[in-house]
Design a protein around this motif. Structure first.
Motif, PDB file in Angstrom:
ATOM      1  N   VAL A 145     -25.834  19.101   7.385  1.00 13.26           N
ATOM      2  CA  VAL A 145     -25.200  20.164   8.168  1.00 13.26           C
ATOM      3  C   VAL A 145     -25.252  21.490   7.416  1.00 13.26           C
ATOM      4  O   VAL A 145     -25.464  22.550   8.008  1.00 13.26           O
ATOM      5  N   MET A 146     -25.104  21.435   6.103  1.00  8.91           N
ATOM      6  CA  MET A 146     -25.056  22.647   5.290  1.00  8.91           C
ATOM      7  C   MET A 146     -26.395  23.386   5.261  1.00  8.91           C
ATOM      8  O   MET A 146     -26.432  24.610   5.188  1.00  8.91           O
ATOM      9  N   ASN A 147     -27.516  22.651   5.267  1.00  8.70           N
ATOM     10  CA  ASN A 147     -28.839  23.265   5.211  1.00  8.70           C
ATOM     11  C   ASN A 147     -28.971  24.206   4.003  1.00  8.70           C
ATOM     12  O   ASN A 147     -29.397  25.345   4.125  1.00  8.70           O
ATOM     13  N   HIS A 148     -28.600  23.717   2.825  1.00  6.09           N
ATOM     14  CA  HIS A 148     -28.621  24.499   1.579  1.00  6.09           C
ATOM     15  C   HIS A 148     -30.065  24.806   1.180  1.00  6.09           C
ATOM     16  O   HIS A 148     -30.929  23.932   1.230  1.00  6.09           O
ATOM     17  N   PRO A 149     -30.357  26.059   0.762  1.00  5.98           N
ATOM     18  CA  PRO A 149     -31.732  26.414   0.385  1.00  5.98           C
ATOM     19  C   PRO A 149     -32.233  25.669  -0.859  1.00  5.98           C
ATOM     20  O   PRO A 149     -33.442  25.589  -1.079  1.00  5.98           O
ATOM     21  N   LEU A 150     -31.342  25.133  -1.664  1.00  9.38           N
ATOM     22  CA  LEU A 150     -31.734  24.388  -2.863  1.00  9.38           C
ATOM     23  C   LEU A 150     -31.534  22.883  -2.666  1.00  9.38           C
ATOM     24  O   LEU A 150     -31.252  22.148  -3.608  1.00  9.38           O
ATOM     25  N   ARG A 151     -31.724  22.418  -1.459  1.00 13.18           N
ATOM     26  CA  ARG A 151     -31.484  21.007  -1.119  1.00 13.18           C
ATOM     27  C   ARG A 151     -32.323  20.054  -1.973  1.00 13.18           C
ATOM     28  O   ARG A 151     -31.848  19.012  -2.383  1.00 13.18           O
ATOM     29  N   ASP A 152     -33.580  20.394  -2.231  1.00  9.68           N
ATOM     30  CA  ASP A 152     -34.421  19.510  -3.050  1.00  9.68           C
ATOM     31  C   ASP A 152     -33.821  19.324  -4.438  1.00  9.68           C
ATOM     32  O   ASP A 152     -33.794  18.202  -4.964  1.00  9.68           O
ATOM     33  N   LEU A 153     -33.345  20.391  -5.044  1.00  9.74           N
ATOM     34  CA  LEU A 153     -32.699  20.315  -6.356  1.00  9.74           C
ATOM     35  C   LEU A 153     -31.440  19.449  -6.280  1.00  9.74           C
ATOM     36  O   LEU A 153     -31.205  18.593  -7.142  1.00  9.74           O
ATOM     37  N   ILE A 154     -30.642  19.652  -5.255  1.00  9.80           N
ATOM     38  CA  ILE A 154     -29.410  18.870  -5.079  1.00  9.80           C
ATOM     39  C   ILE A 154     -29.739  17.386  -4.956  1.00  9.80           C
ATOM     40  O   ILE A 154     -29.093  16.544  -5.585  1.00  9.80           O
ATOM     41  N   GLU A 155     -30.752  17.042  -4.175  1.00  8.63           N
ATOM     42  CA  GLU A 155     -31.136  15.640  -4.000  1.00  8.63           C
ATOM     43  C   GLU A 155     -31.623  15.033  -5.315  1.00  8.63           C
ATOM     44  O   GLU A 155     -31.304  13.885  -5.643  1.00  8.63           O
ATOM     45  N   ASN A 156     -32.397  15.793  -6.076  1.00  9.28           N
ATOM     46  CA  ASN A 156     -32.860  15.297  -7.379  1.00  9.28           C
ATOM     47  C   ASN A 156     -31.684  15.063  -8.324  1.00  9.28           C
ATOM     48  O   ASN A 156     -31.639  14.050  -9.033  1.00  9.28           O
ATOM     49  N   LEU A 157     -30.727  15.983  -8.332  1.00  8.35           N
ATOM     50  CA  LEU A 157     -29.546  15.818  -9.186  1.00  8.35           C
ATOM     51  C   LEU A 157     -28.718  14.606  -8.750  1.00  8.35           C
ATOM     52  O   LEU A 157     -28.204  13.865  -9.598  1.00  8.35           O
ATOM     53  N   ARG A 158     -28.581  14.392  -7.467  1.00 10.78           N
ATOM     54  CA  ARG A 158     -27.849  13.215  -6.963  1.00 10.78           C
ATOM     55  C   ARG A 158     -28.467  11.942  -7.528  1.00 10.78           C
ATOM     56  O   ARG A 158     -27.754  11.058  -8.020  1.00 10.78           O
ATOM     57  N   ARG A 159     -29.768  11.835  -7.458  1.00 16.40           N
ATOM     58  CA  ARG A 159     -30.448  10.630  -7.940  1.00 16.40           C
ATOM     59  C   ARG A 159     -30.307  10.457  -9.451  1.00 16.40           C
ATOM     60  O   ARG A 159     -30.037   9.355  -9.930  1.00 16.40           O
ATOM     61  N   VAL A 160     -30.480  11.544 -10.184  1.00 19.43           N
ATOM     62  CA  VAL A 160     -30.361  11.471 -11.652  1.00 19.43           C
ATOM     63  C   VAL A 160     -28.952  11.040 -12.058  1.00 19.43           C
ATOM     64  O   VAL A 160     -28.772  10.162 -12.904  1.00 19.43           O
ATOM     65  N   ILE A 161     -27.949  11.651 -11.450  1.00 21.53           N
ATOM     66  CA  ILE A 161     -26.559  11.335 -11.796  1.00 21.53           C
ATOM     67  C   ILE A 161     -26.243   9.884 -11.467  1.00 21.53           C
ATOM     68  O   ILE A 161     -25.681   9.157 -12.298  1.00 21.53           O
ATOM     69  N   LEU A 162     -26.619   9.433 -10.283  1.00 28.66           N
ATOM     70  CA  LEU A 162     -26.298   8.058  -9.884  1.00 28.66           C
ATOM     71  C   LEU A 162     -27.096   7.030 -10.684  1.00 28.66           C
ATOM     72  O   LEU A 162     -26.616   5.927 -10.933  1.00 28.66           O
TER      73      LEU A 162
ATOM     74  N   ARG B 197     -21.169  22.185  -7.839  1.00 27.78           N
ATOM     75  CA  ARG B 197     -20.714  23.414  -7.169  1.00 27.78           C
ATOM     76  C   ARG B 197     -21.948  24.026  -6.517  1.00 27.78           C
ATOM     77  O   ARG B 197     -22.869  24.453  -7.217  1.00 27.78           O
ATOM     78  N   ILE B 198     -21.960  24.018  -5.197  1.00 31.95           N
ATOM     79  CA  ILE B 198     -23.161  24.465  -4.480  1.00 31.95           C
ATOM     80  C   ILE B 198     -22.916  25.732  -3.655  1.00 31.95           C
ATOM     81  O   ILE B 198     -23.717  26.084  -2.799  1.00 31.95           O
ATOM     82  N   HIS B 199     -21.814  26.419  -3.947  1.00 32.04           N
ATOM     83  CA  HIS B 199     -21.508  27.706  -3.307  1.00 32.04           C
ATOM     84  C   HIS B 199     -21.367  28.749  -4.396  1.00 32.04           C
ATOM     85  O   HIS B 199     -20.743  28.471  -5.403  1.00 32.04           O
ATOM     86  N   PRO B 200     -21.900  29.924  -4.265  1.00 29.54           N
ATOM     87  CA  PRO B 200     -22.707  30.389  -3.153  1.00 29.54           C
ATOM     88  C   PRO B 200     -24.060  29.673  -3.135  1.00 29.54           C
ATOM     89  O   PRO B 200     -24.481  29.120  -4.155  1.00 29.54           O
ATOM     90  N   PRO B 201     -24.739  29.684  -1.995  1.00 30.26           N
ATOM     91  CA  PRO B 201     -25.969  28.902  -1.845  1.00 30.26           C
ATOM     92  C   PRO B 201     -27.161  29.387  -2.663  1.00 30.26           C
ATOM     93  O   PRO B 201     -28.236  28.844  -2.539  1.00 30.26           O
ATOM     94  N   LYS B 202     -26.958  30.359  -3.523  1.00 31.53           N
ATOM     95  CA  LYS B 202     -28.051  30.831  -4.379  1.00 31.53           C
ATOM     96  C   LYS B 202     -28.146  30.021  -5.669  1.00 31.53           C
ATOM     97  O   LYS B 202     -29.031  30.250  -6.474  1.00 31.53           O
ATOM     98  N   GLN B 203     -27.206  29.094  -5.876  1.00 30.28           N
ATOM     99  CA  GLN B 203     -27.151  28.395  -7.160  1.00 30.28           C
ATOM    100  C   GLN B 203     -26.589  26.994  -6.992  1.00 30.28           C
ATOM    101  O   GLN B 203     -26.021  26.650  -5.973  1.00 30.28           O
ATOM    102  N   VAL B 204     -26.771  26.199  -8.047  1.00 31.17           N
ATOM    103  CA  VAL B 204     -26.143  24.883  -8.158  1.00 31.17           C
ATOM    104  C   VAL B 204     -25.600  24.783  -9.574  1.00 31.17           C
ATOM    105  O   VAL B 204     -26.316  25.066 -10.537  1.00 31.17           O
ATOM    106  N   GLN B 205     -24.333  24.437  -9.696  1.00 35.68           N
ATOM    107  CA  GLN B 205     -23.708  24.253 -11.011  1.00 35.68           C
ATOM    108  C   GLN B 205     -23.141  22.851 -11.087  1.00 35.68           C
ATOM    109  O   GLN B 205     -22.662  22.317 -10.087  1.00 35.68           O
ATOM    110  N   LEU B 206     -23.197  22.263 -12.282  1.00 32.51           N
ATOM    111  CA  LEU B 206     -22.553  20.980 -12.507  1.00 32.51           C
ATOM    112  C   LEU B 206     -21.275  21.204 -13.293  1.00 32.51           C
ATOM    113  O   LEU B 206     -21.298  21.821 -14.362  1.00 32.51           O
TER     114      LEU B 206
END
Length: 80
Positions: free
Chosen positions: A16-33, A61-70
């Protein structure tokens, strides 16, 4: 070897969010899990969150959508 499991609620939230860095978020999800098979994936602060034994350990932290922070939770400690 056990395999990590992505939480479908988190996936739907990100769809639903349609984040511009979705590929990065998905990669981080897999690495963390993959790093901790006992981690439980959920949503906190409007982003993916990973807890162990009911205690938050990592939040994306995926807001603002220009960045991703852990955010690496370490807990508060009482000073002597």
């Amino acid at each position: 070897m056990d395999k990590y499991v992505l939480n479908p609620e988190v996936t739907a939230f990100l769809d639903v969010m349609n984040h511009p860095l979705r590929d990065l978020i998905e990669n981080l999800r897999r690495v963390i899990l993959t790093a901790g098979l006992d981690l439980v994936e959920g949503i906190k602060w409007n982003g993916p969150n990973y807890s162990l034994n009911g205690q938050d350990r990592i939040t994306m932290r995926i807001h603002p959508p220009k960045q991703v922070q852990l955010v690496l939770h370490r807990g508060a400690k009482v000073k002597e």
